[in-house]
Scaffold this motif. Structure first.
Motif, PDB file in Angstrom:
ATOM      1  N   LEU A 263      -1.810   3.990 -35.424  1.00 17.16           N
ATOM      2  CA  LEU A 263      -2.326   3.674 -34.099  1.00 17.16           C
ATOM      3  C   LEU A 263      -1.515   4.409 -33.051  1.00 17.16           C
ATOM      4  CD1 LEU A 263      -2.811  -0.142 -34.678  1.00 17.16           C
ATOM      5  CD2 LEU A 263      -4.559   1.623 -34.715  1.00 17.16           C
ATOM      6  N   PRO A 264      -2.121   4.761 -31.910  1.00 15.02           N
ATOM      7  CA  PRO A 264      -1.425   5.566 -30.895  1.00 15.02           C
ATOM      8  C   PRO A 264      -0.458   4.751 -30.044  1.00 15.02           C
ATOM      9  CG  PRO A 264      -3.652   5.115 -30.186  1.00 15.02           C
ATOM     10  CD  PRO A 264      -3.523   4.540 -31.568  1.00 15.02           C
TER      11      PRO A 264
ATOM     12  N   PRO B 298      -9.055  -3.773 -35.448  1.00 16.05           N
ATOM     13  CA  PRO B 298      -8.577  -4.828 -34.555  1.00 16.05           C
ATOM     14  C   PRO B 298      -7.054  -4.767 -34.415  1.00 16.05           C
ATOM     15  CG  PRO B 298      -9.173  -5.748 -36.688  1.00 16.05           C
ATOM     16  CD  PRO B 298      -9.519  -4.291 -36.727  1.00 16.05           C
ATOM     17  N   LEU B 299      -6.583  -5.013 -33.209  1.00 13.57           N
ATOM     18  CA  LEU B 299      -5.154  -5.102 -32.937  1.00 13.57           C
ATOM     19  C   LEU B 299      -4.987  -6.201 -31.903  1.00 13.57           C
ATOM     20  CD1 LEU B 299      -2.304  -3.921 -33.391  1.00 13.57           C
ATOM     21  CD2 LEU B 299      -2.704  -2.495 -31.390  1.00 13.57           C
ATOM     22  N   ASN B 300      -4.354  -7.279 -32.296  1.00 12.79           N
ATOM     23  CA  ASN B 300      -4.257  -8.486 -31.466  1.00 12.79           C
ATOM     24  C   ASN B 300      -5.664  -8.958 -31.125  1.00 12.79           C
ATOM     25  OD1 ASN B 300      -1.477  -8.566 -31.580  1.00 12.79           O
ATOM     26  ND2 ASN B 300      -1.240  -7.316 -29.758  1.00 12.79           N
ATOM     27  N   ARG B 301      -6.011  -9.033 -29.853  1.00  9.32           N
ATOM     28  CA  ARG B 301      -7.328  -9.544 -29.456  1.00  9.32           C
ATOM     29  C   ARG B 301      -8.288  -8.446 -29.010  1.00  9.32           C
ATOM     30  NH1 ARG B 301      -4.114 -13.730 -26.275  1.00  9.32           N
ATOM     31  NH2 ARG B 301      -3.776 -15.326 -27.835  1.00  9.32           N
ATOM     32  N   ARG B 302      -7.959  -7.213 -29.298  1.00  9.93           N
ATOM     33  CA  ARG B 302      -8.829  -6.113 -28.873  1.00  9.93           C
ATOM     34  C   ARG B 302      -9.032  -5.157 -30.044  1.00  9.93           C
ATOM     35  NH1 ARG B 302      -3.688  -5.302 -27.107  1.00  9.93           N
ATOM     36  NH2 ARG B 302      -2.811  -3.234 -27.360  1.00  9.93           N
ATOM     37  N   GLU B 303      -9.892  -4.188 -29.819  1.00 11.84           N
ATOM     38  CA  GLU B 303     -10.128  -3.156 -30.828  1.00 11.84           C
ATOM     39  C   GLU B 303      -9.518  -1.857 -30.337  1.00 11.84           C
ATOM     40  OE1 GLU B 303     -14.357  -3.155 -31.436  1.00 11.84           O
ATOM     41  OE2 GLU B 303     -14.241  -4.891 -32.756  1.00 11.84           O
ATOM     42  N   GLU B 304      -8.916  -1.132 -31.260  1.00 10.45           N
ATOM     43  CA  GLU B 304      -8.230   0.110 -30.918  1.00 10.45           C
ATOM     44  C   GLU B 304      -8.699   1.239 -31.824  1.00 10.45           C
ATOM     45  OE1 GLU B 304      -6.119   0.740 -28.465  1.00 10.45           O
ATOM     46  OE2 GLU B 304      -6.074  -1.326 -27.773  1.00 10.45           O
TER      47      GLU B 304
ATOM     48  N   SER C 181     -14.889   8.313 -26.220  1.00  7.07           N
ATOM     49  CA  SER C 181     -15.643   7.143 -26.663  1.00  7.07           C
ATOM     50  C   SER C 181     -17.035   7.170 -26.077  1.00  7.07           C
ATOM     51  CB  SER C 181     -14.931   5.861 -26.246  1.00  7.07           C
ATOM     52  OG  SER C 181     -15.009   5.704 -24.858  1.00  7.07           O
ATOM     53  N   GLY C 182     -17.960   6.520 -26.756  1.00  5.33           N
ATOM     54  CA  GLY C 182     -19.333   6.439 -26.277  1.00  5.33           C
ATOM     55  C   GLY C 182     -19.468   5.493 -25.110  1.00  5.33           C
ATOM     56  N   VAL C 183     -18.442   4.683 -24.870  1.00  7.69           N
ATOM     57  CA  VAL C 183     -18.505   3.722 -23.780  1.00  7.69           C
ATOM     58  C   VAL C 183     -17.779   4.313 -22.580  1.00  7.69           C
ATOM     59  CG1 VAL C 183     -17.920   1.394 -23.059  1.00  7.69           C
ATOM     60  CG2 VAL C 183     -18.463   1.842 -25.444  1.00  7.69           C
ATOM     61  N   THR C 184     -18.520   4.762 -21.603  1.00  6.82           N
ATOM     62  CA  THR C 184     -17.928   5.294 -20.388  1.00  6.82           C
ATOM     63  C   THR C 184     -18.428   4.481 -19.214  1.00  6.82           C
ATOM     64  OG1 THR C 184     -19.714   6.890 -20.205  1.00  6.82           O
ATOM     65  CG2 THR C 184     -17.691   7.655 -21.247  1.00  6.82           C
ATOM     66  N   ARG C 185     -17.539   4.161 -18.343  1.00  2.00           N
ATOM     67  CA  ARG C 185     -17.907   3.369 -17.174  1.00  2.00           C
ATOM     68  C   ARG C 185     -18.366   4.285 -16.059  1.00  2.00           C
ATOM     69  NH1 ARG C 185     -12.522   0.211 -16.738  1.00  2.00           N
ATOM     70  NH2 ARG C 185     -12.273  -0.107 -18.950  1.00  2.00           N
TER      71      ARG C 185
END
Length: 178
Positions: free
Chosen positions: A3-4, A30-36, A97-101
């Motif tokens: 992981l980075p 998964p890492l803690n409560r998020r995805e990395e 990532s495919g998710v861009t704001r």
């Protein structure tokens, strides 16, 4: 999975049925409560970690894998500079990532409603009168206002938002560049 982050080495994850990650594949874990985002590394699994404590790989990203020579180079740089391998890998890994704001800019409403203007709201309108549209990061410091003031102005209809696509994170190559 490497992981980075400044961890001393790769983490162990369970591979769910249907996924077949290979060394170098870029994956989401998964890492803690998020995805990395991480990379499947060549390190042998740690036998000291019980199988029931392992979390599962979420998915494999549709991006070119990190080559073996690049993974060896990351390991070498990390050892040579005494840097955690995850930090070196983060510099070598570029995933879009495919998710861009979308980018949100603010401008004054064409026909503002008749609402009470507090001093912070007036300052926001004054800054927008000079130059619009503006990003919140530029608008709020110039108007000395809080994000709550801007949110309230949007809800009241004093300010409207416009969404812009974030665009490409890469520049268009210039073949004529020397």
């Amino acid at each position: 999975m490497l992981l980075p982050y400044p961890f001393p080495g790769p983490f162990d994850y369970r591979v769910p049925p249907g996924l077949e990650p290979k060394p170098g594949d870029v994956v989401i874990v998964p890492l803690n409560r998020r995805e990395e985002i991480g990379v499947v590394w060549d390190a042998p699994p740690d036998a000291a970690v019980p199988a029931q404590k392992l979390k599962s790989v979420v998915s494999i990203l549709d991006t070119p894998p990190m080559t073996e020579s690049l993974r060896r180079f990351v390991d070498w740089i990390a050892a040579y500079t005494l840097t955690p391998p995850g930090e070196v890998m983060a510099m070598a890994l570029r995933v879009v990532s495919g998710v861009t704001r979308p980018v949100v800019r603010y401008r004054r409403a064409e026909t503002p409603p008749a609402v009470r203007l507090t001093p912070p709201r007036q300052r926001v309108l004054d800054v927008l009168a000079q130059r619009e549209p503006l990003l919140a990061g530029d608008l709020l410091p110039a108007a000395d206002a809080s994000p709550a003031v801007l949110r309230g102005m949007v809800e009241a209809g004093l300010v409207v938002t416009e969404l812009l696509s974030p665009g490409s994170p890469f520049r268009i190559p210039d073949p004529d560049h020397p």
